[in-house]
Motif scaffolding. Structure first.
Motif, PDB file in Angstrom:
ATOM      1  N   ALA A  56       0.671  -1.084  -0.104  1.00  0.00           N
ATOM      2  CA  ALA A  56       0.187   0.098   0.014  1.00  0.00           C
ATOM      3  C   ALA A  56       0.799   1.181   0.027  1.00  0.00           C
ATOM      4  N   LEU A  57       1.916   1.171   0.662  1.00  0.00           N
ATOM      5  CA  LEU A  57       2.863   2.140   0.611  1.00  0.00           C
ATOM      6  C   LEU A  57       3.419   2.460  -0.605  1.00  0.00           C
ATOM      7  N   VAL A  58       3.930   1.531  -1.519  1.00  0.00           N
ATOM      8  CA  VAL A  58       4.377   1.751  -2.801  1.00  0.00           C
ATOM      9  C   VAL A  58       3.224   2.401  -3.617  1.00  0.00           C
ATOM     10  N   GLU A  59       2.154   1.614  -3.714  1.00  0.00           N
ATOM     11  CA  GLU A  59       1.025   2.105  -4.457  1.00  0.00           C
ATOM     12  C   GLU A  59       0.736   3.549  -4.181  1.00  0.00           C
ATOM     13  N   THR A  60       0.725   3.885  -2.959  1.00  0.00           N
ATOM     14  CA  THR A  60       0.431   5.441  -2.552  1.00  0.00           C
ATOM     15  C   THR A  60       1.528   6.270  -3.082  1.00  0.00           C
ATOM     16  N   LEU A  61       2.808   5.866  -3.109  1.00  0.00           N
ATOM     17  CA  LEU A  61       3.940   6.720  -3.510  1.00  0.00           C
ATOM     18  C   LEU A  61       3.764   6.878  -5.058  1.00  0.00           C
ATOM     19  N   LEU A  62       3.616   5.677  -5.627  1.00  0.00           N
ATOM     20  CA  LEU A  62       3.525   5.855  -7.265  1.00  0.00           C
ATOM     21  C   LEU A  62       2.119   6.704  -7.723  1.00  0.00           C
ATOM     22  N   ALA A  63       1.024   6.576  -7.042  1.00  0.00           N
ATOM     23  CA  ALA A  63      -0.073   7.086  -7.219  1.00  0.00           C
ATOM     24  C   ALA A  63      -0.058   8.828  -7.207  1.00  0.00           C
ATOM     25  N   GLU A  64       0.657   9.077  -5.994  1.00  0.00           N
ATOM     26  CA  GLU A  64       0.365  10.235  -5.323  1.00  0.00           C
ATOM     27  C   GLU A  64       1.609  11.221  -6.011  1.00  0.00           C
ATOM     28  N   ARG A  65       2.861  10.358  -6.019  1.00  0.00           N
ATOM     29  CA  ARG A  65       3.954  11.309  -6.280  1.00  0.00           C
ATOM     30  C   ARG A  65       4.576  11.083  -7.715  1.00  0.00           C
ATOM     31  N   GLY A  66       3.635  10.130  -8.225  1.00  0.00           N
ATOM     32  CA  GLY A  66       4.354   9.721  -9.622  1.00  0.00           C
ATOM     33  C   GLY A  66       3.554  10.781 -10.709  1.00  0.00           C
ATOM     34  N   PHE A  67       3.836  10.391 -12.136  1.00  0.00           N
ATOM     35  CA  PHE A  67       3.203  11.413 -12.937  1.00  0.00           C
ATOM     36  C   PHE A  67       1.952  11.671 -13.259  1.00  0.00           C
ATOM     37  N   LEU A  68       1.026  10.547 -12.694  1.00  0.00           N
ATOM     38  CA  LEU A  68      -0.233  10.519 -13.276  1.00  0.00           C
ATOM     39  C   LEU A  68      -1.058  11.913 -12.896  1.00  0.00           C
ATOM     40  N   PRO A  69      -0.918  12.350 -11.632  1.00  0.00           N
ATOM     41  CA  PRO A  69      -1.576  13.707 -11.253  1.00  0.00           C
ATOM     42  C   PRO A  69      -1.209  15.011 -12.055  1.00  0.00           C
ATOM     43  N   ARG A  70       0.141  14.837 -12.547  1.00  0.00           N
ATOM     44  CA  ARG A  70       0.476  15.953 -13.514  1.00  0.00           C
ATOM     45  C   ARG A  70       0.016  15.859 -14.692  1.00  0.00           C
ATOM     46  N   LEU A  71      -0.025  14.651 -15.346  1.00  0.00           N
ATOM     47  CA  LEU A  71      -0.771  14.112 -16.597  1.00  0.00           C
ATOM     48  C   LEU A  71      -2.061  14.795 -16.491  1.00  0.00           C
ATOM     49  N   ARG A  72      -2.842  14.338 -15.793  1.00  0.00           N
ATOM     50  CA  ARG A  72      -4.090  14.981 -15.528  1.00  0.00           C
ATOM     51  C   ARG A  72      -4.443  16.410 -15.635  1.00  0.00           C
ATOM     52  N   GLU A  73      -3.387  16.929 -14.985  1.00  0.00           N
ATOM     53  CA  GLU A  73      -3.286  18.396 -14.888  1.00  0.00           C
ATOM     54  C   GLU A  73      -2.954  18.942 -16.194  1.00  0.00           C
ATOM     55  N   LEU A  74      -2.136  18.271 -17.026  1.00  0.00           N
ATOM     56  CA  LEU A  74      -1.629  18.940 -18.377  1.00  0.00           C
ATOM     57  C   LEU A  74      -2.748  18.753 -19.293  1.00  0.00           C
ATOM     58  N   LEU A  75      -3.730  17.758 -19.144  1.00  0.00           N
ATOM     59  CA  LEU A  75      -4.425  17.233 -20.315  1.00  0.00           C
ATOM     60  C   LEU A  75      -5.999  17.744 -19.926  1.00  0.00           C
ATOM     61  N   THR A  76      -5.950  19.018 -19.262  1.00  0.00           N
ATOM     62  CA  THR A  76      -7.099  19.770 -19.209  1.00  0.00           C
ATOM     63  C   THR A  76      -7.767  20.323 -20.404  1.00  0.00           C
ATOM     64  N   ALA A  77      -9.026  20.653 -20.417  1.00  0.00           N
ATOM     65  CA  ALA A  77      -9.724  20.989 -21.599  1.00  0.00           C
ATOM     66  C   ALA A  77      -8.989  22.065 -22.124  1.00  0.00           C
ATOM     67  N   ASP A  78      -8.288  23.239 -21.541  1.00  0.00           N
ATOM     68  CA  ASP A  78      -7.610  24.271 -21.912  1.00  0.00           C
ATOM     69  C   ASP A  78      -6.564  23.915 -22.963  1.00  0.00           C
ATOM     70  N   ASN A  79      -5.569  22.854 -22.385  1.00  0.00           N
ATOM     71  CA  ASN A  79      -4.751  22.327 -23.276  1.00  0.00           C
ATOM     72  C   ASN A  79      -5.140  21.343 -24.145  1.00  0.00           C
ATOM     73  N   ARG A  80      -6.235  20.936 -24.292  1.00  0.00           N
ATOM     74  CA  ARG A  80      -6.808  20.012 -25.314  1.00  0.00           C
ATOM     75  C   ARG A  80      -6.882  20.850 -26.896  1.00  0.00           C
ATOM     76  N   ALA A  81      -7.053  22.161 -26.631  1.00  0.00           N
ATOM     77  CA  ALA A  81      -7.217  23.085 -27.569  1.00  0.00           C
ATOM     78  C   ALA A  81      -6.049  23.692 -28.181  1.00  0.00           C
ATOM     79  N   ARG A  82      -4.858  23.265 -27.574  1.00  0.00           N
ATOM     80  CA  ARG A  82      -3.652  23.647 -28.103  1.00  0.00           C
ATOM     81  C   ARG A  82      -3.008  22.770 -29.175  1.00  0.00           C
ATOM     82  N   PRO A  83      -2.162  23.254 -29.867  1.00  0.00           N
ATOM     83  CA  PRO A  83      -1.472  22.033 -30.788  1.00  0.00           C
ATOM     84  C   PRO A  83      -1.157  21.012 -30.048  1.00  0.00           C
ATOM     85  N   ALA A  84      -1.148  19.733 -30.551  1.00  0.00           N
ATOM     86  CA  ALA A  84      -0.786  18.560 -30.125  1.00  0.00           C
ATOM     87  C   ALA A  84       0.752  18.580 -29.768  1.00  0.00           C
TER      88      ALA A  84
END
Length: 183
Positions: A56-84
């Motif tokens: 559970a510690l490993v899973e939490t580290l990877l889920a919270e401190r890994g790239f997925l939270p930043r990826l979600r942030e970068l793929l917001t609706a605003d960024n989806r309108a920018r050139p790929a």
């Protein structure tokens, strides 16, 4: 004075920091809950109040401190309108930066055999998010039709392996290579 909630959050972060250091030093498989508790200056019992297991510690580290939270942030609706090409270059640059700045997290990522299923889920979700973004850009006529799932895997894998082997990838060049712009 901290509230109980603030104290609990501080302690949880302290435990995650200790786990990251121990996992990076001993590997996930070589580290024990006792090692992590000792590094955090707490008892194993206290650690178990916050996390059910080492996995559970490993899973939490990877889920919270890994790239997925930043990826979600970068793929917001605003960024989806920018050139790929711009979004992908920024996204891969952020991914590469996370890997470069967090050697301990990268070591956990590559040694997390005990949490392999959770790791696979996180990687799969990241690849799905990128694949969906690419598919949307194909549907909009910006990118040529292609296998978006394979492209997403290729983007992440190329950057991760490059960073892991000490041969950092020029992300702008990678994006240009895979998604050439009309000139």
């Amino acid at each position: 004075m901290k509230t109980r909630r603030e104290q609990a959050e501080w302690r949880r972060e302290q435990l995650l920091d200790a786990a990251l250091r121990v996992f990076a030093g001993k590997g996930v498989d070589g580290a024990s809950v006792k090692d992590i508790a000792q590094a955090a200056g707490v008892t194993p019992g206290l650690l178990y109040r916050y996390f059910d297991s080492k996995e559970a510690l490993v899973e939490t580290l990877l889920a919270e401190r890994g790239f997925l939270p930043r990826l979600r942030e970068l793929l917001t609706a605003d960024n989806r309108a920018r050139p790929a090409v711009e979004v992908l270059t920024e996204l891969l640059g952020a991914f590469d930066g996370l890997l470069a700045d967090n050697a301990d997290l990268m070591a956990v990522f590559f040694s997390a055999t005990q949490a392999r299923a959770a790791l696979a889920d996180l990687v799969s979700e990241g690849q799905r998010l990128i694949g969906d973004f690419l598919a949307a850009r194909v549907a909009a006529g910006e990118l040529r039709p292609h296998d978006t799932a394979t492209a997403a895997k290729t983007l992440f894998a190329t950057v991760a392996v490059g960073r892991r082997t000490g041969s950092a990838v020029d992300v702008a060049h990678l994006v240009e290579l895979l998604f050439p712009c009309e000139r």
